[in-house]
Design an enzyme around this catalytic site. Structure first.
Site, PDB file in Angstrom:
ATOM      1  N   ASP A  76       5.010 -17.875   5.997  1.00  0.00           N
ATOM      2  CA  ASP A  76       5.989 -16.925   6.546  1.00  0.00           C
ATOM      3  C   ASP A  76       5.339 -15.538   6.583  1.00  0.00           C
ATOM      4  O   ASP A  76       4.950 -15.000   5.539  1.00  0.00           O
ATOM      5  CB  ASP A  76       7.227 -16.815   5.653  1.00  0.00           C
ATOM      6  CG  ASP A  76       8.129 -18.044   5.701  1.00  0.00           C
ATOM      7  OD1 ASP A  76       7.848 -18.987   6.444  1.00  0.00           O
ATOM      8  OD2 ASP A  76       9.132 -18.032   4.952  1.00  0.00           O
ATOM      9  N   HIS A  80       8.725 -12.372  10.137  1.00  0.00           N
ATOM     10  CA  HIS A  80       9.683 -13.490  10.201  1.00  0.00           C
ATOM     11  C   HIS A  80      11.107 -12.994   9.916  1.00  0.00           C
ATOM     12  O   HIS A  80      12.067 -13.538  10.432  1.00  0.00           O
ATOM     13  CB  HIS A  80       9.272 -14.559   9.190  1.00  0.00           C
ATOM     14  CG  HIS A  80      10.185 -15.730   9.081  1.00  0.00           C
ATOM     15  ND1 HIS A  80      10.715 -16.368  10.185  1.00  0.00           N
ATOM     16  CD2 HIS A  80      10.677 -16.388   8.001  1.00  0.00           C
ATOM     17  CE1 HIS A  80      11.470 -17.374   9.778  1.00  0.00           C
ATOM     18  NE2 HIS A  80      11.484 -17.410   8.467  1.00  0.00           N
ATOM     19  N   HIS A 209      13.705 -14.009   1.173  1.00  0.00           N
ATOM     20  CA  HIS A 209      13.138 -13.621   2.482  1.00  0.00           C
ATOM     21  C   HIS A 209      13.342 -12.125   2.716  1.00  0.00           C
ATOM     22  O   HIS A 209      12.436 -11.410   3.128  1.00  0.00           O
ATOM     23  CB  HIS A 209      13.821 -14.378   3.620  1.00  0.00           C
ATOM     24  CG  HIS A 209      13.339 -15.780   3.835  1.00  0.00           C
ATOM     25  ND1 HIS A 209      13.826 -16.854   3.134  1.00  0.00           N
ATOM     26  CD2 HIS A 209      12.409 -16.283   4.694  1.00  0.00           C
ATOM     27  CE1 HIS A 209      13.222 -17.966   3.552  1.00  0.00           C
ATOM     28  NE2 HIS A 209      12.356 -17.652   4.503  1.00  0.00           N
TER      29      HIS A 209
HETATM   30 MN    MN Z   1       9.404 -20.358   7.023  1.00  0.00          MN
END
Ligand code: MN
Length: 259
Positions: A76, A80, A209
């Protein structure tokens, strides 16, 4: 020549340094993340034969492949996530290659996850780990060893229930410490994504994330064989394909590990 590299070559040849493959097979059966149906899904892997020593190519075998960037063992990039979208050098073709190599810190939470598939790696657990093994160094890969990669088949791997998937991840306070105070390169997990299965309902949603990529950090998902690495002492190499403007990439992740 560097003494260190000379010794590395020797120790690789004698086997006192091992190359450990942390990558799952990439094929039509590779499990891809499921999103709620209001969002667009990512494609799985399609492999289409071009030729195989036949009329289409008498002396050669090759395929066309089609797949999402976030398929199987994959990387990632900061771009992203929306939190990382304006950072410089945040795509797979612009991240400096020096960020693809770093010491591996392996946090073993297999026991906790066996009790609770929704287990989140807490700051207290990180503190215990650091008391035992030392502070996570700047530029490290922070790897969460959950045993999840031993789950076979989509049902068990995604572990979907009526209220969504159930799989382990990082507590958001731990993600913050790792990104901001420890300045890791990024995190790696055995699960299909770097957030816990239930993290879509967290506040903020998908906190790992959000935090990691907002801080320019990287992610690795669907790793395996983390149980073959020591808590510290291995070096991880995770270099994504140089996809122009890529948000991520399938890749081969390897570790150089002391025996
Ligand atoms: Mn991913």
């Amino acid at each position: 020549m560097s003494d260190v590299l000379q010794r590395l070559v020797e120790e690789l040849s004698t086997g006192s340094v091992r190359v450990v493959d942390l990558t799952i097979p990439l094929g039509p059966d590779t499990v891809v993340i499921d999103l709620p149906s209001i969002f667009s899904p990512s494609k799985g892997v399609t492999i289409e034969r071009i030729s195989c020593y036949d009329d289409a190519g008498p002396a050669w075998y090759w395929n066309n492949i089609s797949l999402g960037e976030h398929t199987g063992t994959h990387f990632d990039a900061p771009i992203h996530w929306i939190t990382g979208k304006d950072l410089p050098n945040g795509t797979t073709d612009t991240i400096p290659a020096s960020q693809f190599v770093g010491p591996a810190c392996v946090f073993n939470v297999e026991e906790e996850v066996a009790q609770d598939p929704d287990y989140l790696f807490t700051p207290q657990h990180l503190e215990q780990w650091e008391t035992q093994y030392g502070r996570v160094p700047s530029g490290a890969w922070a790897l969460l060893r959950t045993g999840w990669s031993r789950r076979d088949g989509k049902e068990s791997f995604i572990n979907e229930e009526e209220d969504g998937p159930h799989s382990p991840g990082f507590h958001q306070d731990t993600s913050l410490i790792l990104a901001m105070e420890r300045d890791v390169l990024g995190v790696g997990v055995e699960t299909v994504g770097t957030d816990a299965g239930q993290a879509g309902g967290f506040d903020p949603p998908f906190p790992n994330h959000s935090i990691m990529h907002g801080a320019g950090k990287l992610g690795l998902a669907s790793l395996c064989n983390l149980d073959q690495l020591p808590p510290t002492g291995a070096v991880l190499i995770a270099a994504p394909l140089k996809i122009v403007d890529g948000s991520g990439s399938p890749l081969r992740v390897i570790a150089l590990s002391p025996t």
